[in-house]
Design a protein around this motif. Structure first.
Motif, PDB file in Angstrom:
ATOM      1  N   PRO A  18      -9.062   4.639   4.907  1.00 49.50           N
ATOM      2  CA  PRO A  18      -9.901   4.209   3.773  1.00 49.50           C
ATOM      3  C   PRO A  18      -9.107   3.560   2.643  1.00 49.50           C
ATOM      4  O   PRO A  18      -9.588   2.621   1.997  1.00 49.50           O
ATOM      5  N   VAL A  19      -7.890   4.043   2.402  1.00 52.71           N
ATOM      6  CA  VAL A  19      -7.050   3.436   1.364  1.00 52.71           C
ATOM      7  C   VAL A  19      -6.610   2.052   1.799  1.00 52.71           C
ATOM      8  O   VAL A  19      -6.646   1.094   1.010  1.00 52.71           O
ATOM      9  N   ARG A  20      -6.220   1.912   3.051  1.00 53.93           N
ATOM     10  CA  ARG A  20      -5.817   0.596   3.559  1.00 53.93           C
ATOM     11  C   ARG A  20      -6.976  -0.390   3.502  1.00 53.93           C
ATOM     12  O   ARG A  20      -6.773  -1.573   3.205  1.00 53.93           O
ATOM     13  N   ASN A  21      -8.181   0.089   3.758  1.00 54.94           N
ATOM     14  CA  ASN A  21      -9.339  -0.800   3.693  1.00 54.94           C
ATOM     15  C   ASN A  21      -9.532  -1.343   2.278  1.00 54.94           C
ATOM     16  O   ASN A  21      -9.896  -2.516   2.094  1.00 54.94           O
ATOM     17  N   LEU A  22      -9.280  -0.491   1.282  1.00 53.64           N
ATOM     18  CA  LEU A  22      -9.419  -0.939  -0.104  1.00 53.64           C
ATOM     19  C   LEU A  22      -8.361  -1.981  -0.459  1.00 53.64           C
ATOM     20  O   LEU A  22      -8.578  -2.815  -1.345  1.00 53.64           O
ATOM     21  N   LEU A  23      -7.209  -1.921   0.217  1.00 51.21           N
ATOM     22  CA  LEU A  23      -6.110  -2.842  -0.070  1.00 51.21           C
ATOM     23  C   LEU A  23      -6.006  -3.960   0.963  1.00 51.21           C
ATOM     24  O   LEU A  23      -4.995  -4.674   1.009  1.00 51.21           O
ATOM     25  N   ALA A  24      -7.035  -4.137   1.768  1.00 48.49           N
ATOM     26  CA  ALA A  24      -6.977  -5.096   2.873  1.00 48.49           C
ATOM     27  C   ALA A  24      -6.714  -6.524   2.407  1.00 48.49           C
ATOM     28  O   ALA A  24      -6.038  -7.304   3.093  1.00 48.49           O
ATOM     29  N   GLU A  25      -7.228  -6.885   1.245  1.00 46.05           N
ATOM     30  CA  GLU A  25      -7.066  -8.255   0.739  1.00 46.05           C
ATOM     31  C   GLU A  25      -5.852  -8.404  -0.173  1.00 46.05           C
ATOM     32  O   GLU A  25      -5.605  -9.500  -0.695  1.00 46.05           O
ATOM     33  N   TYR A  26      -5.131  -7.333  -0.371  1.00 50.68           N
ATOM     34  CA  TYR A  26      -3.989  -7.382  -1.290  1.00 50.68           C
ATOM     35  C   TYR A  26      -2.772  -7.954  -0.579  1.00 50.68           C
ATOM     36  O   TYR A  26      -2.340  -7.429   0.454  1.00 50.68           O
ATOM     37  N   ASP A  27      -2.190  -9.023  -1.114  1.00 52.97           N
ATOM     38  CA  ASP A  27      -1.031  -9.670  -0.509  1.00 52.97           C
ATOM     39  C   ASP A  27       0.235  -9.143  -1.191  1.00 52.97           C
ATOM     40  O   ASP A  27       0.742  -9.733  -2.155  1.00 52.97           O
ATOM     41  N   PHE A  28       0.730  -8.039  -0.681  1.00 54.57           N
ATOM     42  CA  PHE A  28       1.904  -7.378  -1.262  1.00 54.57           C
ATOM     43  C   PHE A  28       3.112  -8.304  -1.281  1.00 54.57           C
ATOM     44  O   PHE A  28       3.821  -8.416  -2.299  1.00 54.57           O
ATOM     45  N   ASN A  29       3.359  -8.982  -0.175  1.00 57.47           N
ATOM     46  CA  ASN A  29       4.543  -9.831  -0.080  1.00 57.47           C
ATOM     47  C   ASN A  29       4.506 -10.983  -1.077  1.00 57.47           C
ATOM     48  O   ASN A  29       5.508 -11.296  -1.726  1.00 57.47           O
ATOM     49  N   ARG A  30       3.350 -11.616  -1.212  1.00 58.53           N
ATOM     50  CA  ARG A  30       3.244 -12.743  -2.131  1.00 58.53           C
ATOM     51  C   ARG A  30       3.433 -12.281  -3.571  1.00 58.53           C
ATOM     52  O   ARG A  30       4.117 -12.934  -4.359  1.00 58.53           O
ATOM     53  N   ARG A  31       2.823 -11.151  -3.936  1.00 59.84           N
ATOM     54  CA  ARG A  31       2.955 -10.639  -5.295  1.00 59.84           C
ATOM     55  C   ARG A  31       4.418 -10.306  -5.596  1.00 59.84           C
ATOM     56  O   ARG A  31       4.922 -10.584  -6.689  1.00 59.84           O
ATOM     57  N   LEU A  32       5.080  -9.687  -4.635  1.00 61.31           N
ATOM     58  CA  LEU A  32       6.468  -9.285  -4.844  1.00 61.31           C
ATOM     59  C   LEU A  32       7.373 -10.503  -4.990  1.00 61.31           C
ATOM     60  O   LEU A  32       8.213 -10.574  -5.903  1.00 61.31           O
ATOM     61  N   GLU A  33       7.210 -11.466  -4.101  1.00 62.94           N
ATOM     62  CA  GLU A  33       8.039 -12.672  -4.176  1.00 62.94           C
ATOM     63  C   GLU A  33       7.846 -13.390  -5.507  1.00 62.94           C
ATOM     64  O   GLU A  33       8.812 -13.805  -6.160  1.00 62.94           O
ATOM     65  N   SER A  34       6.602 -13.533  -5.943  1.00 58.79           N
ATOM     66  CA  SER A  34       6.312 -14.210  -7.204  1.00 58.79           C
ATOM     67  C   SER A  34       6.956 -13.497  -8.386  1.00 58.79           C
ATOM     68  O   SER A  34       7.559 -14.128  -9.268  1.00 58.79           O
ATOM     69  N   THR A  35       6.855 -12.165  -8.400  1.00 59.24           N
ATOM     70  CA  THR A  35       7.428 -11.387  -9.501  1.00 59.24           C
ATOM     71  C   THR A  35       8.940 -11.498  -9.536  1.00 59.24           C
ATOM     72  O   THR A  35       9.546 -11.691 -10.601  1.00 59.24           O
ATOM     73  N   LEU A  36       9.585 -11.393  -8.385  1.00 58.26           N
ATOM     74  CA  LEU A  36      11.039 -11.461  -8.351  1.00 58.26           C
ATOM     75  C   LEU A  36      11.551 -12.841  -8.748  1.00 58.26           C
ATOM     76  O   LEU A  36      12.615 -12.963  -9.373  1.00 58.26           O
ATOM     77  N   ARG A  37      10.827 -13.870  -8.384  1.00 50.72           N
ATOM     78  CA  ARG A  37      11.237 -15.217  -8.807  1.00 50.72           C
ATOM     79  C   ARG A  37      11.277 -15.315 -10.328  1.00 50.72           C
ATOM     80  O   ARG A  37      12.111 -16.017 -10.894  1.00 50.72           O
ATOM     81  N   ASP A  38      10.363 -14.594 -10.986  1.00 45.98           N
ATOM     82  CA  ASP A  38      10.326 -14.608 -12.453  1.00 45.98           C
ATOM     83  C   ASP A  38      11.410 -13.736 -13.074  1.00 45.98           C
ATOM     84  O   ASP A  38      11.833 -13.980 -14.205  1.00 45.98           O
ATOM     85  N   ARG A  39      11.863 -12.692 -12.354  1.00 44.54           N
ATOM     86  CA  ARG A  39      12.765 -11.710 -12.946  1.00 44.54           C
ATOM     87  C   ARG A  39      14.237 -11.937 -12.599  1.00 44.54           C
ATOM     88  O   ARG A  39      15.113 -11.417 -13.276  1.00 44.54           O
ATOM     89  N   LEU A  40      14.526 -12.673 -11.535  1.00 50.66           N
ATOM     90  CA  LEU A  40      15.903 -12.769 -11.066  1.00 50.66           C
ATOM     91  C   LEU A  40      16.817 -13.498 -12.047  1.00 50.66           C
ATOM     92  O   LEU A  40      17.996 -13.155 -12.170  1.00 50.66           O
ATOM     93  N   ALA A  41      16.302 -14.509 -12.709  1.00 45.89           N
ATOM     94  CA  ALA A  41      17.121 -15.240 -13.674  1.00 45.89           C
ATOM     95  C   ALA A  41      17.352 -14.355 -14.888  1.00 45.89           C
ATOM     96  O   ALA A  41      16.471 -14.179 -15.731  1.00 45.89           O
ATOM     97  N   SER A  42      18.532 -13.768 -14.983  1.00 41.71           N
ATOM     98  CA  SER A  42      18.845 -12.840 -16.066  1.00 41.71           C
ATOM     99  C   SER A  42      20.330 -12.865 -16.326  1.00 41.71           C
ATOM    100  O   SER A  42      21.127 -13.310 -15.488  1.00 41.71           O
ATOM    101  N   ALA A  43      20.721 -12.378 -17.501  1.00 37.02           N
ATOM    102  CA  ALA A  43      22.122 -12.450 -17.919  1.00 37.02           C
ATOM    103  C   ALA A  43      23.049 -11.693 -16.981  1.00 37.02           C
ATOM    104  O   ALA A  43      24.179 -12.119 -16.723  1.00 37.02           O
ATOM    105  N   GLY A  44      22.598 -10.553 -16.451  1.00 36.38           N
ATOM    106  CA  GLY A  44      23.470  -9.733 -15.626  1.00 36.38           C
ATOM    107  C   GLY A  44      23.516 -10.131 -14.166  1.00 36.38           C
ATOM    108  O   GLY A  44      24.487  -9.827 -13.467  1.00 36.38           O
ATOM    109  N   LEU A  45      22.459 -10.789 -13.675  1.00 35.94           N
ATOM    110  CA  LEU A  45      22.412 -11.203 -12.271  1.00 35.94           C
ATOM    111  C   LEU A  45      22.905 -12.633 -12.106  1.00 35.94           C
ATOM    112  O   LEU A  45      23.936 -12.877 -11.498  1.00 35.94           O
TER     113      LEU A  45
END
Length: 288
Positions: free
Chosen positions: A82-109
């Motif tokens: 039932p939990v997976r059904n609620l998240l069936a349309e959620y694109d975890f990989n796309r959300r993660l990739e998009s977020t990391l692209r925004d966060r990687l550019a930083s003074a320490g990395l």
């Protein structure tokens, strides 16, 4: 699909046998980052406790322990549907990739990181052993999973700074030079233990997806923070056994790093500790 993570884990044992050398700040002016995406559906974590205990009692014990663990896994897989059904349309990989692209550019990395994404298990060997691949890279391995007893939903991010060394026979050896671990976990503190799966479903699709979005954004912030001057200063801090932080009347062990009204980051472990985030789900969560 976990072969890449397992290979890196094996390398980590040899890397941890010697004292790791902290990378410079920034790690590289143009840091090569490889994001390995092999899981889009939320998983279920079943501890190996039953099989490990069973092995202490010989062959019969090992068989019984394995059977118990297999049954736990089957029960958890059935209950999480039932939990997976609620998240069936959620694109975890796309959300993660998009977020990391925004966060990687930083003074320490790196001020100018270059992100490469591996989306399928078949591309993993290429990411690790391709002679044309960068000699040094930061490998990011995410995953997300529900505890088998539905006690918590957790998003993880493992970061390994690796070096590829070409041997005389032409094969590429991957050496883990530095490793970091992050997690952001939603522990369920609402309702009785046997009601946990139902409490997750009660959150509904919108609330569940917003929680995972929050975890992904927090993990991106953790990664950038950890390699910042402020984060690096705590890399080898000695953390007392009695240190803890309290969020919504729930206590979590570790040294507080950052805290908001409903969440906190703590650094835990010894030697080269990891960062964990905790936003407990309590009764008030369902009223907001």
């Amino acid at each position: 699909r976990w072969l890449f993570a397992v290979a890196l884990l094996v390398s980590c044992f040899s890397a941890s046998a010697r004292k790791p050398v902290p990378p410079p700040s920034p790690v590289s002016p143009r840091l090569d980052v490889e994001l390995v995406l092999s899981q889009n559906e939320v998983g279920v974590e079943v501890p190996a406790t039953a099989s490990q205990v069973g092995m202490q009692f010989g062959l019969i014990g090992a068989l019984v322990g394995t059977a118990i663990q297999d049954q736990q896994a089957k029960n958890a897989e059935a209950r999480i549907v039932p939990v997976r059904n609620l998240l069936a349309e959620y694109d975890f990989n796309r959300r993660l990739e998009s977020t990391l692209r925004d966060r990687l550019a930083s003074a320490g990395l790196s001020p100018d990181p270059r992100l490469r994404v591996s989306n399928a298990p078949g591309s993993v060997p290429e990411a690790t052993g391709d002679r044309s691949a960068p000699a040094e890279a930061l490998i990011l391995i995410p995953r997300w999973a529900m505890d088998y007893d539905f006690g918590a939903l957790t998003v993880y991010l493992q970061a390994n700074l690796i070096e590829r060394q070409t041997k005389p026979n032409g094969k590429v050896k991957v050496v883990v030079k530095f490793l970091r671990s992050y997690s952001y976990s939603f522990p369920m503190h609402s309702g009785a233990r046997g009601e946990r799966d139902r409490k997750w479903v009660e959150l509904g699709t919108d609330r569940l997806t917003s929680l995972v979005d929050e975890a992904i954004m927090q993990l991106g912030d953790m990664l950038a923070f950890d390699f910042s001057d402020e984060g690096r200063a705590t890399w080898q801090a000695k953390i007392g056994d009695k240190e803890f932080v309290r969020v919504n009347d729930v206590g979590f062990p570790g040294r507080a790093l950052r805290q908001g009204p409903d969440w906190a980051w703590v650094r835990v472990g010894k030697g080269w500790p990891m960062i964990k985030g905790h936003p407990p789900l309590v009764a008030s969560t369902y009223g907001s």
